[in-house]
Design an enzyme around this catalytic site. Structure first.
Site, PDB file in Angstrom:
ATOM      1  NE  ARG A  23      -2.619   0.864   3.533  1.00 23.29           N
ATOM      2  CZ  ARG A  23      -2.158   1.334   4.446  1.00 23.29           C
ATOM      3  NH1 ARG A  23      -1.517   2.708   4.307  1.00 23.29           N
ATOM      4  NH2 ARG A  23      -1.681   0.782   5.725  1.00 23.29           N
TER       5      ARG A  23
ATOM      6  CE1 TYR B 137     -13.738  11.521 -16.929  1.00 26.00           C
ATOM      7  CE2 TYR B 137     -12.572  11.778 -14.780  1.00 26.00           C
ATOM      8  CZ  TYR B 137     -13.433  11.091 -15.482  1.00 26.00           C
ATOM      9  OH  TYR B 137     -13.832   9.937 -15.392  1.00 26.00           O
TER      10      TYR B 137
ATOM     11  CG  ASP C  32      -6.075  15.055 -16.500  1.00 20.01           C
ATOM     12  OD1 ASP C  32      -5.264  14.315 -17.230  1.00 20.01           O
ATOM     13  OD2 ASP C  32      -7.147  14.781 -16.237  1.00 20.01           O
TER      14      ASP C  32
ATOM     15  CE  LYS D 288     -10.130   7.182 -19.982  1.00 22.42           C
ATOM     16  NZ  LYS D 288     -10.094   7.351 -18.558  1.00 22.42           N
TER      17      LYS D 288
END
Ligand code: PLP
Length: 407
Positions: free
Chosen positions: A75, A129, A201, A226
């Site tokens: 983690r 977005y 971004d 993506k």
């Protein structure tokens, strides 16, 4: 590359076997996509591809200093698959450091929560977005972080709208779905002037088409779901930037729990190796489809910066772009747009982008369905706007598919 070599620290895994070689300096993205990462300098039992280290925890190093964030636990994003990816992505983006996350939204939320404190503000580009827009509307204000949205794409006009206490300016490299490119050089200059961080971004561009580090952005985020992964089979995110900033985001993410699991790391690393080939083909296919659609009698307008960069891309950033990616949008009659969704045979109606399959959506009924119609139309998102995310099929086949579906 201007960033320092990333060295394993006490908190990072040490590989027990294999020859250790000096890092090979290389300049080209194609090479970095393949060889970037410690897999090159520190082989795992001679494996050419990084194996999947499917282990949640690791034996303490003898010199472990007992700090929570130095514990070797997956983690905390310090397993071998993380370390390899962090190095590769730092090199590919040209930043000092990188971090992989469980999704693009984990990267965005982790970045904003890690770098902006309650009482401070973030100034956002308009047309964000959808997930980021919701952070702006709800989650960040709920946590006491002030959020402001630009009312214009003219960056020169932003200065007057930016309020005292603004800690970050947040933009997108190519905005969805109208593929707008802002004067990103002016964004960085403005952020510097007001003492704020410049955050971008860069999902739609990918490092193949545009590297924000070259313009001086402090941090970039990606939905690695993506282009970076590129196979429609992983949800992942990336943060890259100046080392102290990425470290802060990483410490925040350690507590928020947005680490990427080892198998997804493996798939992301494998996808990255072919990034340049895929994105260049997607650039070419999308430009070809944009040209075809621009000449079609049922198409009213086509949005794709590559159609006319002189007009559509601010001169200050034009030389920084090497292509405009795999997403275009176009408008047709609303009824024809709806019919198109059922008539296309190769292109699949589905959200997302950047994979091998061409995907289509009607933003008014998907990504922007939550926006009031008037506001949506004011943003230029008409009922008959269709977004196409080109995949890796042959251009001729995609054009033929749109030709029969629009007929
Ligand atoms: N940023 C952009 C530009 C996106 O298109 C998306 C997803 O579509 C995201 C961020 C969020 O990424 P993820 O779905 O991997 O959380």
């Amino acid at each position: 590359m201007s960033h320092p070599e990333s060295k394993p620290t006490a908190s990072e895994p040490t590989q027990s076997s294999g020859e250790r070689r000096a890092p090979v300096p290389s300049q080209h993205l194609e090479t970095l996509a393949v060889h970037g990462g410690l897999g090159h300098t520190m082989s795992f039992h001679g494996a050419v591809a990084t194996p999947i280290f499917q282990s949640s925890t690791y034996r303490h190093a003898p010199d472990a200093d007992g700090r929570y964030d130095a514990v070797r636990y997956s983690r905390l994003s310090n397993g071998p698959n993380h370390v390899v990816l962090h190095d590769k992505l730092a090199r590919m983006t040209g930043h000092e450091a990188a971090l992989v996350c469980a999704s693009g939204m984990a990267a965005i939320a982790g970045t904003l929560l890690g770098l902006v404190r309650p009482g401070e503000r973030i100034f956002f580009q308009r047309g964000l977005y959808g997930g980021t827009q919701i952070l702006h509307d709800q989650d960040l204000p709920n946590l006491g972080i002030g959020c402001d949205l630009a009312t214009t794409d003219d960056v020169a006009a932003w200065r007057d709208a930016i309020r005292p206490g603004t800690r970050a300016i947040y933009v997108e490299a190519i905005a969805n779905p109208l593929t707008t490119v802002l004067d990103l050089a002016a964004v960085v200059a403005l952020a510097r002037d007001i003492g704020a961080l410049a955050i971008i971004d860069a999902t739609f561009a990918s490092p193949v088409n545009f590297r924000p580090s070259e313009l001086g952005f402090d941090v970039e985020v990606h939905s690695a779901t993506k282009y970076l992964n590129g196979h429609s089979d992983v949800i992942a995110g990336v943060v890259a930037g100046r080392e102290p900033l990425v470290r802060k985001v990483r410490l925040t993410q350690n507590h928020l729990g947005g680490a990427l699991e080892p198998h997804a790391c493996f798939l992301l690393e494998r996808g990255l190796k072919t990034l340049t080939l895929r994105v260049r083909q997607q650039n070419a296919t999308t430009l070809g489809l944009a040209r075809y659609l621009a000449g079609h009698p049922h198409v009213h307008a086509v949005h794709y910066p590559g159609l006319d960069p002189e007009r559509l891309v601010p001169s200050a950033v034009r030389d920084r772009f090497h292509g405009y990616g795999g997403v275009l949008s176009f408008t047709t009659e609303a009824s024809r747009a709806r019919e198109l969704m059922t008539r296309l045979m190769l292109a699949t109606p589905a959200p997302s982008l950047g994979g091998p399959e061409t995907l289509v959506t009607i933003p008014a009924t998907t990504s922007h369905s939550g926006v009031a119609r008037e506001a949506r139309l004011a943003m230029g998102i008409e009922d008959g706007l269709v977004r196409v995310a080109c995949g890796l099929e042959a251009l001729d086949d995609i054009v033929a598919d749109f030709a029969q579906a629009l007929a």
